[in-house]
Design a protein around this motif. Structure first.
Motif, PDB file in Angstrom:
ATOM      1  N   GLY A  37    -128.726  42.503 -95.539  1.00 58.16           N
ATOM      2  CA  GLY A  37    -128.779  42.974 -94.164  1.00 58.16           C
ATOM      3  C   GLY A  37    -127.419  43.394 -93.640  1.00 58.16           C
ATOM      4  N   ALA A  38    -126.389  42.607 -93.981  1.00 63.30           N
ATOM      5  CA  ALA A  38    -125.040  42.926 -93.519  1.00 63.30           C
ATOM      6  C   ALA A  38    -124.517  44.215 -94.141  1.00 63.30           C
ATOM      7  CB  ALA A  38    -124.096  41.769 -93.832  1.00 63.30           C
ATOM      8  N   LEU A  39    -124.913  44.475 -95.398  1.00 62.55           N
ATOM      9  CA  LEU A  39    -124.446  45.681 -96.072  1.00 62.55           C
ATOM     10  C   LEU A  39    -125.210  46.928 -95.638  1.00 62.55           C
ATOM     11  CD1 LEU A  39    -124.000  44.333 -99.725  1.00 62.55           C
ATOM     12  CD2 LEU A  39    -122.196  44.836 -98.053  1.00 62.55           C
ATOM     13  N   LEU A  40    -126.508  46.783 -95.368  1.00 63.25           N
ATOM     14  CA  LEU A  40    -127.356  47.942 -95.099  1.00 63.25           C
ATOM     15  C   LEU A  40    -127.509  48.261 -93.611  1.00 63.25           C
ATOM     16  CD1 LEU A  40    -130.207  47.253 -97.685  1.00 63.25           C
ATOM     17  CD2 LEU A  40    -128.306  48.869 -97.902  1.00 63.25           C
ATOM     18  N   ARG A  65    -127.493  51.939 -92.143  1.00 64.98           N
ATOM     19  CA  ARG A  65    -126.362  52.819 -92.441  1.00 64.98           C
ATOM     20  C   ARG A  65    -126.849  53.962 -93.344  1.00 64.98           C
ATOM     21  NH1 ARG A  65    -121.641  49.444 -91.437  1.00 64.98           N
ATOM     22  NH2 ARG A  65    -122.277  47.245 -91.369  1.00 64.98           N
ATOM     23  N   ILE A  66    -126.783  55.190 -92.834  1.00 64.15           N
ATOM     24  CA  ILE A  66    -127.213  56.341 -93.617  1.00 64.15           C
ATOM     25  C   ILE A  66    -126.171  57.434 -93.515  1.00 64.15           C
ATOM     26  CG2 ILE A  66    -129.664  55.839 -93.241  1.00 64.15           C
ATOM     27  CD1 ILE A  66    -129.658  58.250 -91.264  1.00 64.15           C
ATOM     28  N   ASP A  67    -126.230  58.348 -94.442  1.00 65.34           N
ATOM     29  CA  ASP A  67    -125.450  59.572 -94.351  1.00 65.34           C
ATOM     30  C   ASP A  67    -126.183  60.515 -93.409  1.00 65.34           C
ATOM     31  OD1 ASP A  67    -124.845  62.508 -95.449  1.00 65.34           O
ATOM     32  OD2 ASP A  67    -123.169  61.210 -96.009  1.00 65.34           O
ATOM     33  N   GLY A  68    -125.446  61.300 -92.633  1.00 73.86           N
ATOM     34  CA  GLY A  68    -126.076  62.213 -91.685  1.00 73.86           C
ATOM     35  C   GLY A  68    -127.044  63.187 -92.322  1.00 73.86           C
ATOM     36  N   ASP A  69    -126.846  63.492 -93.601  1.00 71.46           N
ATOM     37  CA  ASP A  69    -127.747  64.427 -94.290  1.00 71.46           C
ATOM     38  C   ASP A  69    -129.142  63.836 -94.478  1.00 71.46           C
ATOM     39  OD1 ASP A  69    -125.764  66.331 -94.482  1.00 71.46           O
ATOM     40  OD2 ASP A  69    -125.118  65.700 -96.482  1.00 71.46           O
ATOM     41  N   GLU A  70    -129.279  62.516 -94.319  1.00 71.78           N
ATOM     42  CA  GLU A  70    -130.576  61.865 -94.480  1.00 71.78           C
ATOM     43  C   GLU A  70    -131.407  61.877 -93.198  1.00 71.78           C
ATOM     44  OE1 GLU A  70    -130.411  58.032 -96.652  1.00 71.78           O
ATOM     45  OE2 GLU A  70    -128.248  58.409 -96.779  1.00 71.78           O
ATOM     46  N   ALA A  71    -130.788  62.227 -92.076  1.00 72.50           N
ATOM     47  CA  ALA A  71    -131.503  62.205 -90.796  1.00 72.50           C
ATOM     48  C   ALA A  71    -132.579  63.285 -90.764  1.00 72.50           C
ATOM     49  CB  ALA A  71    -130.527  62.405 -89.642  1.00 72.50           C
ATOM     50  N   ARG A  72    -133.763  62.926 -90.269  1.00 75.26           N
ATOM     51  CA  ARG A  72    -134.882  63.862 -90.178  1.00 75.26           C
ATOM     52  C   ARG A  72    -135.397  63.924 -88.747  1.00 75.26           C
ATOM     53  NH1 ARG A  72    -138.510  62.447 -95.605  1.00 75.26           N
ATOM     54  NH2 ARG A  72    -136.826  62.736 -97.122  1.00 75.26           N
ATOM     55  N   ARG A  73    -136.226  64.918 -88.499  1.00 73.74           N
ATOM     56  CA  ARG A  73    -136.811  65.051 -87.166  1.00 73.74           C
ATOM     57  C   ARG A  73    -137.570  63.775 -86.791  1.00 73.74           C
ATOM     58  NH1 ARG A  73    -138.705  69.281 -90.126  1.00 73.74           N
ATOM     59  NH2 ARG A  73    -137.649  71.310 -89.918  1.00 73.74           N
ATOM     60  N   GLY A  74    -137.412  63.375 -85.551  1.00 77.32           N
ATOM     61  CA  GLY A  74    -138.089  62.188 -85.060  1.00 77.32           C
ATOM     62  C   GLY A  74    -137.292  60.912 -85.213  1.00 77.32           C
ATOM     63  N   ILE A 177    -124.032  57.729 -87.393  1.00 79.37           N
ATOM     64  CA  ILE A 177    -123.577  56.440 -87.924  1.00 79.37           C
ATOM     65  C   ILE A 177    -124.714  55.709 -88.616  1.00 79.37           C
ATOM     66  CG2 ILE A 177    -122.634  54.185 -87.302  1.00 79.37           C
ATOM     67  CD1 ILE A 177    -121.326  55.540 -84.879  1.00 79.37           C
ATOM     68  N   GLY A 178    -125.906  55.783 -88.029  1.00 77.92           N
ATOM     69  CA  GLY A 178    -127.036  55.065 -88.611  1.00 77.92           C
ATOM     70  C   GLY A 178    -128.348  55.495 -87.980  1.00 77.92           C
ATOM     71  N   ARG A 179    -129.445  55.060 -88.586  1.00 80.88           N
ATOM     72  CA  ARG A 179    -130.798  55.339 -88.099  1.00 80.88           C
ATOM     73  C   ARG A 179    -131.401  54.023 -87.612  1.00 80.88           C
ATOM     74  NH1 ARG A 179    -133.263  58.242 -92.343  1.00 80.88           N
ATOM     75  NH2 ARG A 179    -133.318  56.276 -93.480  1.00 80.88           N
ATOM     76  N   GLY A 208    -137.032  51.573 -93.152  1.00 83.18           N
ATOM     77  CA  GLY A 208    -135.983  51.011 -93.982  1.00 83.18           C
ATOM     78  C   GLY A 208    -136.383  49.673 -94.587  1.00 83.18           C
ATOM     79  N   PRO A 209    -135.434  48.972 -95.223  1.00 82.94           N
ATOM     80  CA  PRO A 209    -135.743  47.723 -95.930  1.00 82.94           C
ATOM     81  C   PRO A 209    -135.768  46.489 -95.028  1.00 82.94           C
ATOM     82  CG  PRO A 209    -133.449  48.280 -96.247  1.00 82.94           C
ATOM     83  CD  PRO A 209    -134.046  49.412 -95.448  1.00 82.94           C
ATOM     84  N   PHE A 210    -135.861  46.672 -93.714  1.00 78.41           N
ATOM     85  CA  PHE A 210    -135.796  45.531 -92.792  1.00 78.41           C
ATOM     86  C   PHE A 210    -136.848  44.485 -93.121  1.00 78.41           C
ATOM     87  CE2 PHE A 210    -137.259  43.457 -88.868  1.00 78.41           C
ATOM     88  CZ  PHE A 210    -136.075  42.869 -88.449  1.00 78.41           C
ATOM     89  N   ASN A 211    -138.103  44.891 -93.316  1.00 79.89           N
ATOM     90  CA  ASN A 211    -139.174  43.930 -93.584  1.00 79.89           C
ATOM     91  C   ASN A 211    -138.947  43.183 -94.893  1.00 79.89           C
ATOM     92  OD1 ASN A 211    -140.661  44.160 -91.268  1.00 79.89           O
ATOM     93  ND2 ASN A 211    -142.202  45.524 -92.104  1.00 79.89           N
TER      94      ASN A 211
END
Length: 256
Positions: A37-40, A65-74, A177-179, A208-211
């Motif tokens: 969790g701390a890393l992601l 934490r994602i790269d901006g290129d991973e961001a999608r509509r919504g 910075i993140g989603r 994401g992997p939260f669950n």
């Protein structure tokens, strides 16, 4: 003929080994969940009411934490752009580079490349009517940029406010910075996938992997408690008690 005393030592040793293994596995899961969790993820506090009712002001959120290129509509993203201010902000991606975004059609909806988008998360405006924007606009988003809107379109200062600036109000993907994946306080859990954008090319982001991380922490906690409780529970079930003082001269019969 002398007798033999049989004990349950073997069974007890097996139980001790299994309880120790449960504690060890539990510790791995528990610590792994927290470290993962701390890393992601990165925690943030929502700074304004522009994302209500999805995110209330002051809510504690976790952004993957994602790269901006991973961001999608919504996607609801945390970003930082000097043209918008010095602090991180939270908005929803309404369009990506190359899209033509317009508002509003006759039903008060956004259109992305001519396709109307249903947005059930929007906050109703005056009179209870829900429209995608109180002002009409049309913009083509530059490649490599994102057009960002708040969910409270009546009060949000977002890309519409900056349309006279370079980039027509959009921000570069590198500003992300993140989603936002989950709201931890108040405990709303995972954000609902934005189904209105799912039919557009590229679809929407998966949760994401939260669950999975939460399940690892919870499962680890259960194993640690179960393993630690084995000894006291086993002693209670077998009725073992400390031996009392032996009477002088008393002898124990062990067989016939």
């Amino acid at each position: 003929m002398s007798g033999t005393i049989r004990t349950k030592g073997g069974r007890g040793r097996l139980g001790s080994v299994l309880s120790g293994l449960a504690v060890a596995v539990g510790c791995v899961l528990f610590l792994g969940g927290f470290v993962g969790g701390a890393l992601l993820y990165q925690p943030f506090t929502v700074p304004s009411d522009s994302m209500t009712p999805t995110l209330d002001v002051g809510s504690k959120i976790l952004a993957e934490r994602i790269d901006g290129d991973e961001a999608r509509r919504g996607d609801v993203v945390v970003f930082q752009d000097p043209l918008w201010g010095s602090s991180p902000m939270v908005k929803r991606v309404a369009a990506v580079g190359g899209d033509t975004l317009a508002c509003c059609d006759r039903d008060g909806r956004l259109t992305v490349n001519g396709t109307p988008v249903v947005e059930p998360y929007l906050r109703p405006g005056p009179g209870g009517r829900t429209v995608a924007s109180g002002q009409d606009f049309s913009v083509t988003v530059p490649e490599g940029n994102l057009f960002l809107l708040g969910d409270d379109r009546n009060t949000s200062l977002d890309s519409r406010t900056h349309m006279e600036e370079a980039g027509r109000g959009s921000v570069p993907r590198s500003a992300v910075i993140g989603r936002v994946d989950a709201v931890v306080w108040p405990a709303k859990g995972l954000l609902t996938p934005p189904e209105g954008f799912a039919a557009l090319p590229g679809g929407v982001s998966r949760p994401g992997p939260f669950n999975a991380l939460l399940a690892a922490v919870a499962g680890g906690t259960v194993l640690i408690l179960a393993g630690a409780a084995y000894g006291p529970v086993a002693r209670r079930l077998t009725g073992r008690r400390p031996a009392g003082p032996r009477r002088p001269g008393a002898r124990e019969k062990v067989g016939a």
